[in-house]
Design a protein around this motif. Structure first.
Motif, short mmCIF file in Angstrom:
data_model
loop_
_atom_site.label_atom_id
_atom_site.label_comp_id
_atom_site.label_asym_id
_atom_site.label_seq_id
_atom_site.Cartn_x
_atom_site.Cartn_y
_atom_site.Cartn_z
N PRO A 54 0.84 -1.21 0.00
CA PRO A 54 0.00 0.00 0.00
C PRO A 54 0.87 1.26 0.00
O PRO A 54 2.00 1.26 0.46
CB PRO A 54 -0.81 -0.14 1.29
CG PRO A 54 -0.85 -1.61 1.56
CD PRO A 54 0.46 -2.14 1.07
N ALA A 55 0.27 2.35 -0.48
CA ALA A 55 1.00 3.62 -0.61
C ALA A 55 1.56 4.11 0.71
O ALA A 55 2.68 4.61 0.79
CB ALA A 55 0.09 4.67 -1.23
N GLY A 56 0.83 3.99 1.79
CA GLY A 56 1.31 4.47 3.10
C GLY A 56 2.54 3.75 3.55
O GLY A 56 3.49 4.34 4.08
N GLN A 57 2.55 2.41 3.34
CA GLN A 57 3.72 1.65 3.74
C GLN A 57 4.91 1.94 2.83
O GLN A 57 6.05 1.95 3.27
CB GLN A 57 3.38 0.16 3.71
CG GLN A 57 2.34 -0.24 4.76
CD GLN A 57 2.00 -1.70 4.72
OE1 GLN A 57 2.55 -2.44 3.90
NE2 GLN A 57 1.06 -2.12 5.56
N GLN A 58 4.63 2.20 1.53
CA GLN A 58 5.72 2.60 0.64
C GLN A 58 6.36 3.90 1.13
O GLN A 58 7.59 4.06 1.11
CB GLN A 58 5.18 2.79 -0.80
CG GLN A 58 4.81 1.51 -1.49
CD GLN A 58 4.40 1.75 -2.93
OE1 GLN A 58 4.82 2.75 -3.53
NE2 GLN A 58 3.59 0.83 -3.48
N ALA A 59 5.53 4.82 1.59
CA ALA A 59 6.06 6.11 2.09
C ALA A 59 6.96 5.89 3.29
O ALA A 59 8.01 6.54 3.44
CB ALA A 59 4.89 7.04 2.46
N ARG A 60 6.55 4.94 4.16
CA ARG A 60 7.39 4.67 5.33
C ARG A 60 8.73 4.08 4.91
O ARG A 60 9.78 4.39 5.47
CB ARG A 60 6.65 3.75 6.30
CG ARG A 60 5.54 4.45 7.09
CD ARG A 60 5.09 3.60 8.27
NE ARG A 60 4.43 2.36 7.85
CZ ARG A 60 3.13 2.26 7.59
NH1 ARG A 60 2.36 3.32 7.69
NH2 ARG A 60 2.61 1.10 7.23
N VAL A 61 8.70 3.21 3.93
CA VAL A 61 9.94 2.62 3.44
C VAL A 61 10.84 3.69 2.84
O VAL A 61 12.05 3.75 3.09
CB VAL A 61 9.64 1.53 2.40
CG1 VAL A 61 10.94 1.05 1.73
CG2 VAL A 61 8.92 0.36 3.06
N GLN A 62 10.25 4.57 2.03
CA GLN A 62 11.03 5.65 1.42
C GLN A 62 11.57 6.60 2.50
O GLN A 62 12.69 7.10 2.41
CB GLN A 62 10.15 6.43 0.43
CG GLN A 62 9.77 5.60 -0.80
CD GLN A 62 8.78 6.32 -1.70
OE1 GLN A 62 8.26 7.35 -1.31
NE2 GLN A 62 8.53 5.75 -2.88
N THR A 63 10.73 6.83 3.51
CA THR A 63 11.19 7.71 4.62
C THR A 63 12.39 7.10 5.33
O THR A 63 13.36 7.79 5.68
CB THR A 63 10.05 7.93 5.62
OG1 THR A 63 8.95 8.56 4.95
CG2 THR A 63 10.52 8.80 6.78
N ALA A 64 12.36 5.80 5.55
CA ALA A 64 13.50 5.14 6.20
C ALA A 64 14.75 5.26 5.37
O ALA A 64 15.86 5.50 5.89
CB ALA A 64 13.16 3.66 6.43
N THR A 65 14.59 5.16 4.04
CA THR A 65 15.75 5.30 3.15
C THR A 65 16.32 6.71 3.22
O THR A 65 17.53 6.92 3.29
CB THR A 65 15.34 4.98 1.72
OG1 THR A 65 14.84 3.64 1.67
CG2 THR A 65 16.55 5.09 0.77
N LEU A 66 15.43 7.71 3.19
CA LEU A 66 15.87 9.11 3.28
C LEU A 66 16.55 9.38 4.62
O LEU A 66 17.52 10.15 4.70
CB LEU A 66 14.68 10.05 3.07
CG LEU A 66 14.05 10.03 1.68
CD1 LEU A 66 12.79 10.90 1.65
CD2 LEU A 66 15.06 10.54 0.64
N THR A 67 16.03 8.75 5.66
CA THR A 67 16.63 8.94 7.00
C THR A 67 18.06 8.41 7.02
O THR A 67 18.97 9.02 7.57
CB THR A 67 15.79 8.24 8.07
OG1 THR A 67 14.47 8.79 8.06
CG2 THR A 67 16.43 8.40 9.45
#
Length: 246
Positions: A54-67
């Motif tokens: 889902p899009a929300g979980q993709q955002a969390r994954v991308q956020t972790a990468t950016l972090t």
């Protein structure tokens, strides 16, 4: 957490691990366990699986990468700051050492200057004491035995014992020009009298009543006159050379 979200996180983690493992294997020179085809297949599969998340979980994954990227950049910035601080510290220490060295050199130069001035002052004082001792060692006019007459040699011997040694030659130069060492010399025109041609001759009475017949009295008066008016016989001689009188 749903099956899809768990699978999504697992896929993301597996992708990261696979990527890191491949990079590490290449860097160490070892043969990666997966072939290029396997890696590409895995990446394609991961992309398909990620699309299922889902899009929300993709955002969390991308956020972790950016972090993670931000953390890496922060670490690099901290390392650069430490390096800059170390360079600034080295520069400051070098400047402090240079300033300290310059201060030490300046201090040494000042100390040497003071030592030289002190040495000159002591040398001057020693010469003054020596001169004073020389003058105090001369005989007084009254200490000479009175004679009925005196030769030029007698008169010069008296002068050497009365006039300080460092002033005798100047005194002798004046007397030679004025009277030729004749203690009875008289200037027919002016009335000047004696070795130093006092004018009038009676001035020499301040040195002794026997001023007309005693060369020692005349020498004493002449020396006092030269010291009083010119500072010394050599001062009087310098004036005489410029003016032909004193």
């Amino acid at each position: 957490m749903s099956r899809i979200s768990v699978r999504g996180f697992a896929v993301a983690s597996a992708t990261a691990v696979t990527t890191v493992g491949a990079v590490v294997g290449v860097a160490s020179g070892s043969t990666p366990q997966q072939t290029s085809n396997d890696f590409e297949a895995t990446a394609a599969e991961d992309a398909t699986l990620l699309a299922d998340i889902p899009a929300g979980q993709q955002a969390r994954v991308q956020t972790a990468t950016l972090t993670q990227q931000a953390d890496a950049q922060a670490d690099a910035a901290q390392a650069g700051a430490r390096k800059s601080a170390e360079e600034a510290a080295r520069k400051s220490a070098a400047e402090a050492a240079t300033a300290k060295k310059e201060a030490a050199v300046k201090k040494a130069e000042e100390a040497k200057k003071k030592a030289d001035e002190l040495a000159k002052q002591r040398e001057k004082e020693a010469k003054e004491k020596e001169l004073a001792a020389s003058r105090s060692a001369t005989r007084d006019a009254s200490s000479f035995t009175v004679q009925s007459s005196y030769s030029v040699g007698d008169v010069q011997a008296m002068a050497r014992q009365i006039v300080p040694a460092d002033q005798f030659q100047c005194f002798s130069n004046i007397v030679s020009h004025e009277s030729g060492w004749n203690y009875r010399a008289t200037n027919a025109g002016s009335g000047a009298y004696g070795l130093v041609q006092a004018l009038p001759g009676s001035k020499m009475a301040s040195a002794g009543a026997d001023w007309q017949t005693n060369p020692a009295t005349q020498i004493k008066w002449g020396l006092n006159y030269m010291d009083g008016r010119y500072g010394s016989p050599c001062g009087a001689w310098s004036f005489w050379q410029a003016n032909s009188w004193y």
